[in-house]
Scaffold this active site. Structure first.
Site, PDB file in Angstrom:
ATOM      1  N   ARG A 248      54.947  44.986  37.738  1.00 14.15           N
ATOM      2  CA  ARG A 248      55.499  43.709  38.217  1.00 14.15           C
ATOM      3  C   ARG A 248      56.999  43.598  37.976  1.00 14.15           C
ATOM      4  NH1 ARG A 248      51.142  41.997  35.434  1.00 14.15           N
ATOM      5  NH2 ARG A 248      52.661  41.729  33.789  1.00 14.15           N
TER       6      ARG A 248
ATOM      7  N   ARG B 261      52.797  55.964  37.644  1.00 14.41           N
ATOM      8  CA  ARG B 261      51.585  56.797  37.547  1.00 14.41           C
ATOM      9  C   ARG B 261      51.086  57.165  38.938  1.00 14.41           C
ATOM     10  NH1 ARG B 261      48.237  53.479  33.235  1.00 14.41           N
ATOM     11  NH2 ARG B 261      49.192  51.944  34.568  1.00 14.41           N
TER      12      ARG B 261
ATOM     13  N   ARG C 254      60.668  48.724  25.864  1.00 17.96           N
ATOM     14  CA  ARG C 254      60.258  48.812  24.462  1.00 17.96           C
ATOM     15  C   ARG C 254      61.021  49.921  23.759  1.00 17.96           C
ATOM     16  NH1 ARG C 254      58.343  44.638  24.465  1.00 17.96           N
ATOM     17  NH2 ARG C 254      56.318  43.879  23.737  1.00 17.96           N
TER      18      ARG C 254
ATOM     19  N   GLU D 134      63.609  48.474  15.679  1.00 18.38           N
ATOM     20  CA  GLU D 134      64.169  47.127  15.645  1.00 18.38           C
ATOM     21  C   GLU D 134      63.406  46.252  14.641  1.00 18.38           C
ATOM     22  OE1 GLU D 134      63.526  46.462  19.958  1.00 18.38           O
ATOM     23  OE2 GLU D 134      62.322  44.737  19.366  1.00 18.38           O
TER      24      GLU D 134
ATOM     25  N   HIS E 245      66.806  42.331  21.926  1.00 23.57           N
ATOM     26  CA  HIS E 245      65.483  42.075  22.519  1.00 23.57           C
ATOM     27  C   HIS E 245      65.395  40.638  23.076  1.00 23.57           C
ATOM     28  CE1 HIS E 245      61.074  43.636  22.364  1.00 23.57           C
ATOM     29  NE2 HIS E 245      61.241  42.818  23.386  1.00 23.57           N
ATOM     30  N   ILE E 246      66.305  40.340  24.006  1.00 19.84           N
ATOM     31  CA  ILE E 246      66.360  38.988  24.573  1.00 19.84           C
ATOM     32  C   ILE E 246      65.941  38.973  26.046  1.00 19.84           C
ATOM     33  CG2 ILE E 246      68.095  38.031  23.001  1.00 19.84           C
ATOM     34  CD1 ILE E 246      70.203  38.662  25.260  1.00 19.84           C
TER      35      ILE E 246
HETATM   36  C1  DGY Z   1      57.306  41.184  26.073  1.00 26.96           C
HETATM   37  O1  DGY Z   1      56.806  40.143  26.506  1.00 26.96           O
HETATM   38  O2  DGY Z   1      56.653  42.193  25.858  1.00 26.96           O
HETATM   39  C2  DGY Z   1      58.762  41.155  25.839  1.00 26.96           C
HETATM   40  O3  DGY Z   1      59.237  42.289  25.219  1.00 26.96           O
HETATM   41  C3  DGY Z   1      59.137  39.922  25.053  1.00 26.96           C
HETATM   42  O4  DGY Z   1      60.305  39.485  25.576  1.00 26.96           O
END
Ligand code: DGY
Length: 321
Positions: free
Chosen positions: A156, A177, A238, A267, A285-286
């Site tokens: 998405r 994939r 991630r 992190e 991580h924003i």
């Molecule tokens: C998630 O939802 O996995 C994001 O990393 C949080 O912002």
């Protein structure tokens, strides 16, 4: 008696009010991160938990919480949760898909533009009083428009990122994939490519896969070596998908041009190597952090939790109990 639940981090008042209508809520509005021991103690008598991606919900924890029936993560990613351990204990695990796609895509674009146009470096130059006037070769960047965007992970969020690329008249290639249906590819004006083709052709390599053992260090020294020296790597998915040490080395040696990062391997600890580099734009991580989106994420998690606690199927169940 209402089911007892724990909310591990501060949440919005309206979400707390909603939860309170249905459940007996213990919350952590002081927002002091709980240690694994504190989490275990506070969950020992709870029926459900609304947790953050920073909470480790592992087998030891769930086995020490006999009443636990729901783990509702306030995130779309749920690599902090041992889903197999939860499933074997009959615990429902939920996430918050959908509500953060557009906002996260915006941040990816912010990182692309900021790295390409050296925005944080330029700002530091101004703040440090180094600007003495305009000159032709000042802070030369690279163009985003008409460049090739390579997206690894066309779920998405990947698709929303691709959709924005048409405004910049970019060529979009992606690796996934499996290829998307032809109609979706047509709508996004995106073409499936092998990993090797994507790495070697893209001007911007954007990572948008979930973190799992299969994607651990998906981008390491070998993959970085396949990228163009002018290429820019963006990771707002991630930490752990990229081998941070290998990336720092590539950025130092100039085997790729720059990176825009919102997530890191350990992190909130940052490899100090990143801080010494000018060709990296860093964010804490924003990706999903707008008020509207974080509220929607928390409300989604709350609805999932209330559903499980009232015997309904939660909208965003990720395991089958
Ligand atoms: C998630 O939802 O996995 C994001 O990393 C949080 O912002």
């Amino acid at each position: 008696m209402k089911p007892k639940i724990l909310v591990t981090r501060e949440i919005f008042d309206e979400v707390l009010d909603f939860l309170g209508q249905h459940l007996d809520v213990e919350s952590n509005q002081a927002d002091i991160a709980l240690t694994p021991e504190q989490l275990r103690e506070r969950l020992a008598d709870k029926d459900g938990v609304m947790c953050a991606l920073t909470d480790r919900i592992d087998a030891v924890l769930v086995n020490g919480c006999p009443r636990l029936k729901a783990v509702c993560n306030v995130a779309v990613g749920y690599n902090n949760v041992d889903v197999a351990a939860c499933t074997s204990r009959g615990i429902a695990v939920t996430n918050t898909p959908g509500v953060l796609d557009e906002t996260t895509a915006d941040l990816v674009w912010a990182l692309m533009l900021a790295t390409a146009r050296r925005l944080t470096e330029a700002e530091a130059y101004l703040r440090h009083g180094e600007w003495t006037g305009w000159y032709l070769k000042q802070l030369l960047g690279v163009d985003v428009h008409h460049a090739t965007l390579g997206i690894i992970g066309m779920g998405r969020i990947g698709q929303v990122i691709a959709r924005r690329a048409s405004g910049f008249e970019m060529e979009v290639i992606y690796h996934n994939r499996s290829p998307l249906p032809a109609q979706t590819e047509g709508r996004l004006r995106a073409r499936y490519a092998s990993m090797d083709e994507l790495l070697s052709r893209a001007d911007f390599v954007v990572l948008q896969v979930p973190y799992s053992p299969a994607t651990h260090h998906l981008i390491g020294a070998c993959e970085l070596a396949k990228m163009k020296p002018s290429a820019i790597l963006i990771n707002a998915a991630r930490g752990g998908i990229v081998d941070d040490a290998a990336l720092i080395d590539a950025l130092k040696r100039g085997t790729i041009a720059a990176a825009g990062l919102d997530v890191f391997e350990n992190e909130p600890k940052l490899d100090p190597g990143f801080l010494a580099l000018k060709n990296v734009v860093l964010a804490p991580h924003i990706g999903s952090s707008t008020r509207v989106t974080r509220l929607a994420m928390a409300m989604t998690a709350a609805r999932n939790l209330v559903a499980v606690m009232t015997g309904a199927v939660p909208p965003n169940l990720v395991n089958s109990k």
